[in-house]
Design a protein around this motif. Structure first.
Motif: not given
Length: 193
Positions: A138, A145, A147, A182, A186, A191-193
């Motif tokens: 991150d 982070r 998966s 990142n 995503d 994902s939409t971190h």
């Protein structure tokens, strides 16, 4: 090819080398000439494609050129990261130097990308997972982070672990490079971190 040989047990039928045109031809003849309907069509197709690739000098040259390009400057890049990270993986703390690799945060595109700020010293398996966007660092917290695929595996121990920074503050991973990784992570993981 190894999967084909294992699936069919061809090593016991005289096919011992699969890295030359003769071995591929023998394997192809055994599979395609066989009445064994258990051999999937996809495997037969793969055998034919690999036979053609082995017969092509162009493919071999392209592979060699790509391999050389990837390695140019890599030795110095790795040596610098080993020094900056005190010979330890910045995620796992592994200190077995032969198992450590210099990972590019943004892909290698020439010597200008071999900077410490674009690198992380990672254990080989973690490097592979980083390149496959199965894990990322991150950009704001410097925490790992994972998966969803990795969250229920032995790698869960690294989820949210903060990376060990290099011993020189100016060599810290570049925020823009991490943000780019990142974003790719995503996208790859929906994902939409």
């Amino acid at each position: 090819m190894q999967a084909v040989a294992e699936f069919t047990g061809l090593a016991n039928r005289g096919v011992t080398r699969l890295d030359n045109p003769e071995g591929i031809d023998r394997l192809r003849n055994l599979i395609l000439g066989s009445s064994n309907s258990q051999i999937p069509h996809a495997l037969a197709t793969q055998v034919e494609a690999e036979r053609e690739a082995l017969a092509s000098d162009i493919d071999a040259r392209r592979f060699m050129q790509r391999s050389i390009a990837v390695r140019r400057g890599q030795r110095q890049f790795r040596a610098e990261l080993v020094r900056l990270y005190n010979g330890r993986c910045c995620i796992s703390g592994c200190d077995a130097e032969p198992a450590l690799e210099a990972a590019h945060i943004t892909p290698y595109k020439g010597d200008h990308t071999n900077t410490p700020q674009n690198g992380l010293l990672l254990r080989a398996d973690l490097h592979t997972l980083f390149d496959l966007f199965e894990l990322t660092v991150d950009a704001s917290s410097h925490r790992i982070r994972l998966s969803n695929t990795l969250k229920n595996t032995m790698y869960r121990e690294f989820d949210q672990v903060r990376i060990t920074p290099p011993n020189k503050r100016t060599a810290a991973p570049a925020p823009d490079a991490l943000k780019s990784h990142n974003a790719d992570f995503d996208r790859a993981n929906g994902s939409t971190h």
